[in-house]
Scaffold this motif. Structure first.
Motif, mmCIF file in Angstrom:
data_model
loop_
_atom_site.group_PDB
_atom_site.id
_atom_site.type_symbol
_atom_site.label_atom_id
_atom_site.label_comp_id
_atom_site.label_asym_id
_atom_site.label_seq_id
_atom_site.Cartn_x
_atom_site.Cartn_y
_atom_site.Cartn_z
ATOM 1 N N MET A 1 0.855 -1.168 0.000
ATOM 2 C CA MET A 1 0.000 0.000 0.000
ATOM 3 C C MET A 1 0.904 1.236 0.000
ATOM 4 O O MET A 1 1.643 1.466 0.940
ATOM 5 C CB MET A 1 -0.870 -0.045 1.258
ATOM 6 C CG MET A 1 -2.066 0.821 1.208
ATOM 7 S SD MET A 1 -3.068 0.505 2.690
ATOM 8 C CE MET A 1 -4.573 1.107 2.117
ATOM 9 N N ASN A 2 0.784 2.002 -1.068
ATOM 10 C CA ASN A 2 1.642 3.180 -1.138
ATOM 11 C C ASN A 2 0.952 4.376 -0.483
ATOM 12 O O ASN A 2 -0.152 4.272 0.050
ATOM 13 C CB ASN A 2 2.042 3.477 -2.585
ATOM 14 C CG ASN A 2 0.831 3.762 -3.457
ATOM 15 O OD1 ASN A 2 -0.245 4.049 -2.956
ATOM 16 N ND2 ASN A 2 1.023 3.678 -4.755
ATOM 17 N N ARG A 3 1.601 5.494 -0.555
ATOM 18 C CA ARG A 3 1.124 6.677 0.171
ATOM 19 C C ARG A 3 -0.225 7.174 -0.343
ATOM 20 O O ARG A 3 -1.100 7.522 0.442
ATOM 21 C CB ARG A 3 2.175 7.780 0.074
ATOM 22 C CG ARG A 3 1.810 9.014 0.816
ATOM 23 C CD ARG A 3 2.894 10.040 0.722
ATOM 24 N NE ARG A 3 2.459 11.243 1.372
ATOM 25 C CZ ARG A 3 3.244 12.075 1.984
ATOM 26 N NH1 ARG A 3 4.529 11.840 2.028
ATOM 27 N NH2 ARG A 3 2.773 13.141 2.545
ATOM 28 N N THR A 4 -0.409 7.204 -1.630
ATOM 29 C CA THR A 4 -1.679 7.713 -2.185
ATOM 30 C C THR A 4 -2.838 6.795 -1.814
ATOM 31 O O THR A 4 -3.936 7.271 -1.532
ATOM 32 C CB THR A 4 -1.571 7.862 -3.712
ATOM 33 O OG1 THR A 4 -1.195 6.610 -4.282
ATOM 34 C CG2 THR A 4 -0.560 8.931 -4.072
ATOM 35 N N GLU A 5 -2.602 5.487 -1.807
ATOM 36 C CA GLU A 5 -3.661 4.550 -1.396
ATOM 37 C C GLU A 5 -4.011 4.723 0.068
ATOM 38 O O GLU A 5 -5.178 4.655 0.458
ATOM 39 C CB GLU A 5 -3.224 3.109 -1.680
ATOM 40 C CG GLU A 5 -3.123 2.777 -3.156
ATOM 41 C CD GLU A 5 -2.540 1.402 -3.381
ATOM 42 O OE1 GLU A 5 -2.059 0.782 -2.404
ATOM 43 O OE2 GLU A 5 -2.553 0.954 -4.532
ATOM 44 N N ARG A 6 -2.997 4.929 0.894
ATOM 45 C CA ARG A 6 -3.256 5.159 2.327
ATOM 46 C C ARG A 6 -4.031 6.440 2.526
ATOM 47 O O ARG A 6 -4.968 6.489 3.327
ATOM 48 C CB ARG A 6 -1.939 5.220 3.099
ATOM 49 C CG ARG A 6 -1.326 3.861 3.324
ATOM 50 C CD ARG A 6 -0.181 3.958 4.282
ATOM 51 N NE ARG A 6 0.782 4.955 3.775
ATOM 52 C CZ ARG A 6 2.080 4.830 3.793
ATOM 53 N NH1 ARG A 6 2.624 3.765 4.321
ATOM 54 N NH2 ARG A 6 2.867 5.763 3.320
ATOM 55 N N GLU A 7 -3.650 7.502 1.832
ATOM 56 C CA GLU A 7 -4.376 8.770 1.954
ATOM 57 C C GLU A 7 -5.826 8.610 1.505
ATOM 58 O O GLU A 7 -6.746 9.133 2.127
ATOM 59 C CB GLU A 7 -3.691 9.854 1.133
ATOM 60 C CG GLU A 7 -2.410 10.352 1.743
ATOM 61 C CD GLU A 7 -1.744 11.414 0.887
ATOM 62 O OE1 GLU A 7 -2.272 11.746 -0.196
ATOM 63 O OE2 GLU A 7 -0.689 11.913 1.308
ATOM 64 N N ALA A 8 -6.044 7.871 0.408
ATOM 65 C CA ALA A 8 -7.409 7.645 -0.069
ATOM 66 C C ALA A 8 -8.213 6.849 0.948
ATOM 67 O O ALA A 8 -9.397 7.140 1.189
ATOM 68 C CB ALA A 8 -7.366 6.925 -1.413
ATOM 69 N N ALA A 9 -7.578 5.846 1.570
ATOM 70 C CA ALA A 9 -8.284 5.055 2.586
ATOM 71 C C ALA A 9 -8.645 5.910 3.791
ATOM 72 O O ALA A 9 -9.754 5.812 4.335
ATOM 73 C CB ALA A 9 -7.417 3.870 3.008
ATOM 74 N N VAL A 10 -7.736 6.758 4.201
ATOM 75 C CA VAL A 10 -8.012 7.643 5.337
ATOM 76 C C VAL A 10 -9.127 8.623 4.987
ATOM 77 O O VAL A 10 -10.020 8.882 5.796
ATOM 78 C CB VAL A 10 -6.719 8.381 5.767
ATOM 79 C CG1 VAL A 10 -7.027 9.498 6.741
ATOM 80 C CG2 VAL A 10 -5.734 7.405 6.365
ATOM 81 N N ARG A 11 -9.120 9.154 3.782
ATOM 82 C CA ARG A 11 -10.180 10.090 3.378
ATOM 83 C C ARG A 11 -11.542 9.393 3.354
ATOM 84 O O ARG A 11 -12.545 9.976 3.740
ATOM 85 C CB ARG A 11 -9.858 10.692 2.008
ATOM 86 C CG ARG A 11 -8.730 11.685 2.049
ATOM 87 C CD ARG A 11 -8.417 12.216 0.662
ATOM 88 N NE ARG A 11 -7.125 12.831 0.609
ATOM 89 C CZ ARG A 11 -6.850 14.070 1.002
ATOM 90 N NH1 ARG A 11 -7.805 14.818 1.480
ATOM 91 N NH2 ARG A 11 -5.629 14.546 0.902
ATOM 92 N N ARG A 12 -11.578 8.133 2.882
ATOM 93 C CA ARG A 12 -12.841 7.389 2.893
ATOM 94 C C ARG A 12 -13.350 7.192 4.313
ATOM 95 O O ARG A 12 -14.540 7.336 4.594
ATOM 96 C CB ARG A 12 -12.657 6.029 2.221
ATOM 97 C CG ARG A 12 -12.724 6.063 0.725
ATOM 98 C CD ARG A 12 -12.864 4.656 0.154
ATOM 99 N NE ARG A 12 -11.806 3.744 0.619
ATOM 100 C CZ ARG A 12 -10.623 3.586 0.003
ATOM 101 N NH1 ARG A 12 -10.335 4.298 -1.072
ATOM 102 N NH2 ARG A 12 -9.742 2.749 0.478
ATOM 103 N N ILE A 13 -12.439 6.872 5.225
ATOM 104 C CA ILE A 13 -12.838 6.663 6.619
ATOM 105 C C ILE A 13 -13.344 7.967 7.227
ATOM 106 O O ILE A 13 -14.356 7.995 7.937
ATOM 107 C CB ILE A 13 -11.665 6.088 7.432
ATOM 108 C CG1 ILE A 13 -11.373 4.660 6.976
ATOM 109 C CG2 ILE A 13 -11.956 6.126 8.922
ATOM 110 C CD1 ILE A 13 -10.109 4.076 7.566
ATOM 111 N N LEU A 14 -12.655 9.069 6.932
ATOM 112 C CA LEU A 14 -13.052 10.356 7.502
ATOM 113 C C LEU A 14 -14.343 10.886 6.894
ATOM 114 O O LEU A 14 -15.071 11.649 7.530
ATOM 115 C CB LEU A 14 -11.928 11.381 7.335
ATOM 116 C CG LEU A 14 -10.680 11.129 8.172
ATOM 117 C CD1 LEU A 14 -9.608 12.148 7.830
ATOM 118 C CD2 LEU A 14 -11.013 11.193 9.652
#
Length: 82
Positions: free
Chosen positions: A1-14
């Motif tokens: 999981m790269n940085r952009t995928e992690r950021e997208a996952a965090v944005r979905r959660i938020l």
């Protein structure tokens, strides 16, 4: 999981709505938090009381025993020139 995928996952959660909190949880948290604060305050007071008692006991001991005074000699010095 790269940085952009992690950021997208965090944005979905938020972006999701937060879960509902049970109504009686607030009273339970207040009760437990108050009890925890009272215990912490009591423990702090007991600790200060023990520290003060130790300081008083040390002071009384030092004034009674006087460890800074050189103890008297147990033997008499040799006598010469009698």
């Amino acid at each position: 999981m790269n940085r952009t995928e992690r950021e997208a996952a965090v944005r979905r959660i938020l972006d999701q709505t937060p879960p509902q909190v049970p109504a009686d949880l607030y009273e339970d948290v207040l009760r437990r938090g108050g009890r925890m604060l009272r215990r912490r305050t009591a423990a702090r007071r007991v600790l200060w009381l023990v520290l003060f008692a130790a300081a008083v006991a040390f002071t009384v001991w030092a004034l009674t025993v006087r460890p800074w005074v050189v103890p008297p000699s147990q033997t008499t010095p040799p006598l010469s020139g009698w």
